[in-house]
Design a protein around this motif. Structure first.
Motif, PDB file in Angstrom:
ATOM      1  N   SER A 182       0.846  -1.191   0.000  1.00 15.53           N
ATOM      2  CA  SER A 182       0.000   0.000   0.000  1.00 15.53           C
ATOM      3  C   SER A 182       0.881   1.240   0.000  1.00 15.53           C
ATOM      4  O   SER A 182       1.779   1.368   0.835  1.00 15.53           O
ATOM      5  N   PHE A 241      -2.576   1.041  -4.338  1.00 16.28           N
ATOM      6  CA  PHE A 241      -3.405   1.036  -3.121  1.00 16.28           C
ATOM      7  C   PHE A 241      -4.313  -0.164  -2.926  1.00 16.28           C
ATOM      8  O   PHE A 241      -4.891  -0.331  -1.862  1.00 16.28           O
ATOM      9  N   ASP A 242      -4.436  -1.050  -3.917  1.00 16.63           N
ATOM     10  CA  ASP A 242      -5.307  -2.213  -3.701  1.00 16.63           C
ATOM     11  C   ASP A 242      -5.037  -3.247  -4.786  1.00 16.63           C
ATOM     12  O   ASP A 242      -4.271  -3.003  -5.724  1.00 16.63           O
TER      13      ASP A 242
END
Lengths: 708, 708
Positions: free
Chosen positions: B640, B656-657
């Protein structure tokens, strides 16, 4: 943000006679044939496209083979299924012609043989009239034309109204009554995905079935008899040897039911800003009423399960339509377009004759707003109740029965009595007094809050004007009525008009008191419809001229007559960054398969997929076996089973559904979202060749199997 | 059907030192720089990539600006929010440096300054040992290295184990303690979509936040003080002026937590065929227990809401991992690959030394199966209970506290006591005796059904061997214990080992009786781990040699050290006919927006989208304003905030994901489904320029605003 949207691209449900007019566009889109050959729907190839069981089908052999959707022929499959021969689950492959199974006796196929303009005859008696008189004149002339046409045995006739009263056509159809089941895939292929996949793309259903039409030994329509012979249609479509790919031209012919594309901007606004949200709101309230009552009383819950499901479907559909029309910014687009049209009209010589009639039509449409809330509630009161609706129908029958049958209100003619009686019977399993009182209370309470201008004296007299009045009335009426008993309803259904008028049953007395209001509303509606029939053609004439100036043709709104659409195989960009490819493959069947209904593909299919013997049926670009494909063809309800043709006019698919984003297309065709879903004929042929073989059938279709 | 799948394409979490080795592949993939420049993670540019708040971040200015995810900096934003200054809702733009807000005091940033191979020192004392002794020797040597390294103030050190015990590295990190909030978007931008969009692509979150690192006036790490100065990092990344498009090369650097890619085929099979399904089954039972109890007792339901949510998350995650590994056919692929590797090894001279150790490792792994059910249940007993877990922790502390801190079991050292105490406190809001008894009953009932070989005499003694014994025991223990009271738990937490040993509290007595079994299981685990540390390097050595023969390099499994991945911006074909484009746009924000959390984009954002002033930030091909993008970069938890770089090494995004289909990637990288989700730096810059302007910040980032 208003989007600059060309709503005309690929839009159109064209009357075949219009096709030569738009021939250039049709050829530019990719059609290889001569558009003139498509102009006459009673000649080949369009006379191969038929009405069948509520949908569309097409002849595909000279011996009367017809292809349509599995769901259009479902009744036939069901009719032939028995505990020891479950054709729904197993599908059916007729071993030979003797093994073709007769359809249910009320299953029909209609071949259009006549399509003649009868505007003059329909409007002859209406000239100079207005309102109800205009309506009645058109109605009487139409009924006379139909009666005359149907004198010839074996034909069904109807009068079709094009452009809202501008043109009328007498449609004559040969009606075949002996249809037989030839080939049906198992339910888990024909309806793979069922409700879960309904309106869904990507889709993986093999939604097709093959029937054969039979006629009597004399070649004329006949009921089933073992002596009957295959019907030789005037023409049939040729199944394509090759499939389609992204971007390919396709066209479709079928019988779309009803669209509202050419309504006025005010009607669009009314639909989007009031009718759809208001309908959703009141249907949701009725849903809540039934759910609350069902929680308190499990038995009542079961009785109303079917009505609840139908309310939910209505809410879902209306919400989807609203969402779609808002997404397409339909109000703004239609307001701007209509304003531009009227501004242009003002500069034209026609304006003098057209403008006053357009203004009058718009005033009439605007006036509809004055009582729209009341009309919605009154309509629901006689459709969302069981006993109340029965009492109103029995009372209305007493009004209609004394008239000659032809003059009886449609819905109350002799042909309709069976349906009314079956509804009266059904009430036994669908009625609970507490639930019905709660539903009536919800609707009438809304009615009681309407302004005086929407008030009906008969309703006020029966229900009172306060909550207390209403509760007292309903307790009294539903407490006293004997109509809760099926025998009593049957007795009343059969009783004479005099007996009905003299009945002292509390509910029937109430219905009898309400009836004059309903008849008055009906009369007002017909009067308004009569005037709109008289005036709307002016609006259409202006619109057609305006479009002509823009270089565009106008098709009439759909009305269950044969229409042709053309467009292309094309993906759907459903949302930001989400693209659905236009051809699905058998890999998706395996992905979706859970082994449980509705994703329970039969073992022979799964085995064949695993085996991978797709032969000539595989898509050469995708290097995979296709199942369904997507196009931007213009369709609506009634187009189920419509043949999808390639640029050479060969059969490449059968239409069977739309995507969810297109549910608003009955009002507006938005090229970004309007898609139609078709089963790929390659999938059908592969199933017939490799999975549930029917080599003789493939041979008759002119596309012999690889493996036999 | 087993798929022919090249699982190596674009896979890899490379140690920087490996990059020159795979330099050719890196350049062929599109990297424009010299791979040698990436070899040293303590030099530019990789020393700009830092550990921050549990994730990764990167320096982006010479004055210590750091970018990371909004969710990685969320604690900082929350810490600075007050009822009258809601930075979570409103976001934050520091007006100037004086307005930069200090982070919570325990928030840390670590810059890696040393990365030295210490294999010899770590293994020196282990030579000739086996089992627990091997484990302890490695553990002691590692602890000694860390202690020596941390003597220098302001540094945190750790020993990283690469290739399962083959190589050890001493990682030295400068630890900065004064971080300040510079720029955060509102929650409804930074976390647009929240749980609903978690693991979802297409995504529309602006998941970034900008912080600044400060040091004392002497340039050394310091706690917050107004006298502190911005930290001058040894290097920083340059924000790119241009964005990325489908197919573009990208690379990513970060601190991925843990992966299991190089486990043996037997471990893959165990994970897929037993561990994941078994975990899902027992967690579902615990979920049912809590839900049933919660229905009966609303208060108990509330107390266990958080544990229930965490069980559901676990079930979802394990199910997703199982689904993914099955979809990728991981068992077959690993069995076939390992068999080929071993067959090849048999032909090599190394086989003589390696094969016996590999066989021994495999025997050890296979033996783990003998007690796996028991170990799963025992683990859950001390993690899914509140009071039982507390009693076990208090009893264990009594064992550990008399030891020197360095020798205490990790999890029970002085640094851990605060966490234990806070768990003991939390029990007040999370414990209900009936629910805990039901949970223990569920777990121990399963234990009681295990075969004798898995039996623990201490457990049998405490819980008995029948349902009746168990019920009686639990009624007695939970009826008598005083640990339900917070004051009593606090007292026991502070009590001396002797007092604990002498306590007559029924639950503590039971915990004390169970403890020897837990210690024995722990000892067995460490002994096994010691042997695997000794033996697995042989497996890795064989695998690395085999891959070398195939022309492929092998990266060590992730272990929270700095790694580099490279790959490309690429769409996801999620299912048959369903393709997700790799770049989302602001149109998707508007589509998803409901006005309600989590789809409640702030008005300034919606207004700016409507206005359409995207300037240089719009994507030239899409002609639209990008938000997030998708790549096939190899990532896992811990990545992340990782900077995503273009071919020139410029910052184009922040990771981020992952997508839901990639949840199994901790075990296996499937190139068809493994995707990482990044926020596009163009979106960040547009927000900073046009929506919540921060012109000084953009200038400092070297990408000045258009409009100021």
């Amino acid at each position: 943000m208003a989007l600059a949207l060309d709503v005309k691209a690929d839009e159109g449900m064209w009357m075949p006679a219009q096709l030569p007019t738009i021939g250039k566009a049709l050829r530019e889109a990719g059609y290889k044939g001569d558009p003139k050959d498509l102009a006459d729907l009673t000649k080949a190839p369009l006379n191969a496209v038929v009405r069948i069981g509520g949908g569309t089908g097409a002849f595909v052999s000279s011996d009367g083979l017809v292809v349509t959707n599995h769901h259009v022929a479902f009744g036939v499959i069901q009719y032939n299924s028995k505990p020891d021969r479950d054709l729904i689950t197993d599908g059916y492959v007729a071993p030979d012609r003797a093994g073709e199974l007769p359809a249910n006796p009320d299953y029909r196929l209609r071949v259009t043989v006549g399509f003649d303009k009868v505007t003059d005859r329909v409007l002859a008696g209406a000239a100079g009239k207005t309102g109800r008189a205009y309506y009645d004149a058109v109605d009487a002339a139409s009924k006379a034309l139909v009666a005359e046409c149907e004198k010839e045995q074996g034909y069904r006739c109807s009068v079709a109204n094009m452009f809202y009263g501008r043109d009328f056509y007498l449609v004559k159809q040969l009606e075949l009554r002996d249809l037989r089941l030839v080939y049906a895939p198992p339910r888990a292929i024909g309806n793979y995905g069922d409700e879960i996949d309904n309106f869904v793309w990507p889709r993986h259903a093999g939604d097709f079935t093959v029937l054969r039409a039979y006629v009597g030994p004399d070649g004329k329509p006949a009921d089933y008899s073992p002596d009957n012979k295959p019907y030789h249609p005037p023409s049939h479509l040729q199944v394509a040897r090759e499939g389609v790919a992204d971007g390919d031209f396709v066209m479709l012919a079928g019988y779309p039911g009803i669209t509202y594309r050419h309504r006025t901007a005010a009607e669009f606004a009314d639909q989007i800003e009031w009718r759809l949200p208001a309908s959703v709101e009141v249907l949701k309230q009725l849903q809540d009423v039934i759910e609350d009552q069902g929680k308190a009383d499990r038995d009542a819950g079961i009785k109303y399960a079917s009505q609840l499901q139908s309310l939910k479907n209505g809410i879902k559909r209306f919400s989807g339509e609203l969402e779609g029309l808002e997404r397409s910014d339909a109000v703004t687009i239609h307001r701007e377009d209509e304003a531009a049209m009227l501004a242009w009209l003002a500069t034209q010589p026609d304006a003098k004759t057209l403008k006053p009639r357009i203004d009058e039509a718009m005033k009439l449409i605007a006036a509809g707003k004055d009582v729209r809330e009341r009309d919605l509630l009154v309509g629901l009161l006689s459709s969302q109740t069981q006993l109340m609706r029965g009492a109103l129908a029995i009372d209305r029958l007493a009004v209609e029965r004394p008239k000659p049958d032809a003059e009886r209100e449609s819905g109350y003619q002799q042909r309709d009595e069976e349906l009314i009686q079956s509804q009266l019977k059904q009430a036994q399993r669908r009625y609970d007094p507490r639930v019905e009182k709660a539903l009536v209370t919800a609707l009438v309470t809304r009615y009681q809050k309407l302004p005086d201008a929407q008030r009906l004296p008969e309703f006020d007299a029966v229900f009172g004007r306060t909550a207390a009045d209403l509760a007292k009335t309903l307790d009294r009426v539903y407490g006293a009525t004997k109509m809760g008993a099926e025998a009593e309803r049957t007795r009343l259904f059969k009783a004479s008009p005099a007996d009905i008028a003299g009945s002292s049953d509390a509910l029937l007395v109430a219905a009898h008191k309400l009836q004059p209001a309903l008849l008055r509303i009906e009369d007002e509606r017909k009067s308004r419809e009569g005037d709109l029939l008289r005036l709307r053609p002016a609006y259409m004439q202006a619109l057609i001229a305006y479009r002509e100036k823009q270089g565009k043709a106008v098709y009439p709104d759909a009305n269950s007559t044969l229409r042709v659409s053309y467009g292309k195989v094309t993906p759907l960009v459903a949302r930001d960054a989400v693209t659905y490819a236009p051809v699905t493959t058998v890999a998706g069947i395996v992905e979706k398969n859970t082994g449980k209904q509705p994703f329970d593909a039969p073992k022979p299919l799964l085995d064949a997929i695993r085996k991978g013997d797709f032969g000539q049926y595989a898509d050469p670009k995708l290097k995979a076996m296709p199942v369904d494909f997507l196009s931007n063809l213009d369709t609506t309800g009634g187009n189920s089973g419509s043949p999808v043709l390639n640029a050479k006019g060969e059969l490449v698919g059968l239409n069977f559904d739309s995507n969810w984003e297109a549910v608003s297309a009955s009002w507006m065709y938005d090229p970004r979202y309007k898609r139609a879903i078709h089963v790929d004929m390659r999938y059908m042929r592969w199933l017939m060749d490799k999975v549930y073989p029917a080599p003789a059938l493939l041979k008759e279709l002119g596309v012999p199997a690889e493996t036999h």
